[in-house]
Design a protein around this motif. Structure first.
Motif, PDB file in Angstrom:
ATOM      1  N   ASN A  30      39.530  11.312   5.502  1.00 51.94           N
ATOM      2  CA  ASN A  30      38.750  12.486   5.457  1.00 51.94           C
ATOM      3  C   ASN A  30      37.517  12.257   4.377  1.00 51.94           C
ATOM      4  O   ASN A  30      37.912  11.962   3.098  1.00 51.94           O
ATOM      5  CB  ASN A  30      39.515  13.547   5.063  1.00 51.94           C
ATOM      6  CG  ASN A  30      38.592  15.186   5.192  1.00 51.94           C
ATOM      7  OD1 ASN A  30      37.444  14.970   4.449  1.00 51.94           O
ATOM      8  ND2 ASN A  30      39.411  16.082   5.352  1.00 51.94           N
ATOM      9  N   SER A  31      36.239  12.535   4.507  1.00 48.37           N
ATOM     10  CA  SER A  31      35.275  12.003   3.665  1.00 48.37           C
ATOM     11  C   SER A  31      35.242  12.988   2.599  1.00 48.37           C
ATOM     12  O   SER A  31      34.773  12.671   1.511  1.00 48.37           O
ATOM     13  CB  SER A  31      33.959  11.930   4.554  1.00 48.37           C
ATOM     14  OG  SER A  31      33.597  13.160   5.055  1.00 48.37           O
ATOM     15  N   THR A  32      35.246  14.373   2.739  1.00 51.42           N
ATOM     16  CA  THR A  32      35.410  15.452   1.744  1.00 51.42           C
ATOM     17  C   THR A  32      36.431  14.964   0.790  1.00 51.42           C
ATOM     18  O   THR A  32      36.370  15.011  -0.570  1.00 51.42           O
ATOM     19  CB  THR A  32      35.596  16.748   2.379  1.00 51.42           C
ATOM     20  OG1 THR A  32      34.409  16.770   3.240  1.00 51.42           O
ATOM     21  CG2 THR A  32      35.391  17.818   1.147  1.00 51.42           C
ATOM     22  N   LEU A  33      37.556  14.607   1.285  1.00 49.81           N
ATOM     23  CA  LEU A  33      38.899  14.453   0.377  1.00 49.81           C
ATOM     24  C   LEU A  33      38.506  13.143  -0.433  1.00 49.81           C
ATOM     25  O   LEU A  33      38.683  13.170  -1.672  1.00 49.81           O
ATOM     26  CB  LEU A  33      40.130  14.345   1.325  1.00 49.81           C
ATOM     27  CG  LEU A  33      41.206  14.063   0.407  1.00 49.81           C
ATOM     28  CD1 LEU A  33      41.726  15.078  -0.800  1.00 49.81           C
ATOM     29  CD2 LEU A  33      42.393  13.816   1.292  1.00 49.81           C
ATOM     30  N   ILE A  40      37.245  13.062  -9.241  1.00 49.14           N
ATOM     31  CA  ILE A  40      38.119  13.058 -10.448  1.00 49.14           C
ATOM     32  C   ILE A  40      38.697  11.866 -11.040  1.00 49.14           C
ATOM     33  O   ILE A  40      38.691  12.032 -12.312  1.00 49.14           O
ATOM     34  CB  ILE A  40      39.479  13.995  -9.492  1.00 49.14           C
ATOM     35  CG1 ILE A  40      39.110  15.227  -9.017  1.00 49.14           C
ATOM     36  CG2 ILE A  40      40.541  13.796 -10.464  1.00 49.14           C
ATOM     37  CD1 ILE A  40      40.057  15.739  -8.047  1.00 49.14           C
ATOM     38  N   VAL A  41      38.603  10.857 -10.427  1.00 52.86           N
ATOM     39  CA  VAL A  41      39.133   9.487 -10.995  1.00 52.86           C
ATOM     40  C   VAL A  41      37.940   8.990 -11.781  1.00 52.86           C
ATOM     41  O   VAL A  41      38.176   8.464 -13.023  1.00 52.86           O
ATOM     42  CB  VAL A  41      39.385   8.438  -9.759  1.00 52.86           C
ATOM     43  CG1 VAL A  41      39.377   7.040 -10.549  1.00 52.86           C
ATOM     44  CG2 VAL A  41      40.588   8.833  -9.113  1.00 52.86           C
ATOM     45  N   ALA A  47      37.940   4.020 -17.991  1.00 48.21           N
ATOM     46  CA  ALA A  47      37.825   2.622 -17.712  1.00 48.21           C
ATOM     47  C   ALA A  47      37.022   2.324 -16.104  1.00 48.21           C
ATOM     48  O   ALA A  47      36.973   1.421 -15.715  1.00 48.21           O
ATOM     49  CB  ALA A  47      39.196   1.838 -17.667  1.00 48.21           C
ATOM     50  N   PHE A  48      36.655   3.587 -15.470  1.00 45.34           N
ATOM     51  CA  PHE A  48      36.334   3.316 -14.284  1.00 45.34           C
ATOM     52  C   PHE A  48      34.953   3.950 -14.125  1.00 45.34           C
ATOM     53  O   PHE A  48      34.741   5.363 -14.268  1.00 45.34           O
ATOM     54  CB  PHE A  48      37.174   4.096 -13.149  1.00 45.34           C
ATOM     55  CG  PHE A  48      36.568   3.957 -11.639  1.00 45.34           C
ATOM     56  CD1 PHE A  48      36.774   2.827 -10.942  1.00 45.34           C
ATOM     57  CD2 PHE A  48      36.308   5.077 -11.005  1.00 45.34           C
ATOM     58  CE1 PHE A  48      36.372   2.978  -9.572  1.00 45.34           C
ATOM     59  CE2 PHE A  48      35.779   5.045  -9.594  1.00 45.34           C
ATOM     60  CZ  PHE A  48      35.838   4.065  -8.891  1.00 45.34           C
ATOM     61  N   PRO A  49      33.970   3.104 -14.355  1.00 45.79           N
ATOM     62  CA  PRO A  49      32.500   3.751 -14.171  1.00 45.79           C
ATOM     63  C   PRO A  49      32.055   4.170 -12.739  1.00 45.79           C
ATOM     64  O   PRO A  49      31.149   3.549 -12.252  1.00 45.79           O
ATOM     65  CB  PRO A  49      31.716   2.595 -14.798  1.00 45.79           C
ATOM     66  CG  PRO A  49      32.516   1.428 -14.325  1.00 45.79           C
ATOM     67  CD  PRO A  49      33.908   1.785 -14.405  1.00 45.79           C
TER      68      PRO A  49
END
Length: 64
Positions: A30-33, A40-41, A47-49
């Protein structure tokens, strides 16, 4: 065993450049999810740009 589809940016399922839509189509998600999880991540992890990764994928992934 079917051949795997390449990673391509979606022309139909896009908000900005179609990167998340293309990844979702590739894996049948699902693209929205996927977009919500990515944001959120990106916000929760220093550490995640997320913006930089998105821009790199935008440049590297061909349009379908």
């Amino acid at each position: 065993m079917s051949p795997s589809r390449p990673f391509t940016r979606s022309r139909t399922d896009r908000v900005l450049a179609g990167v998340m839509g293309g990844i979702a189509q590739r894996f049948g998600w699902n693209s929205t999810l996927l977009r919500v999880i990515y944001v959120i991540v990106s916000i929760a992890s220093a550490a995640f740009p997320g913006i930089l990764v998105y821009l790199i994928l935008w440049l590297l992934m061909p349009e379908e």
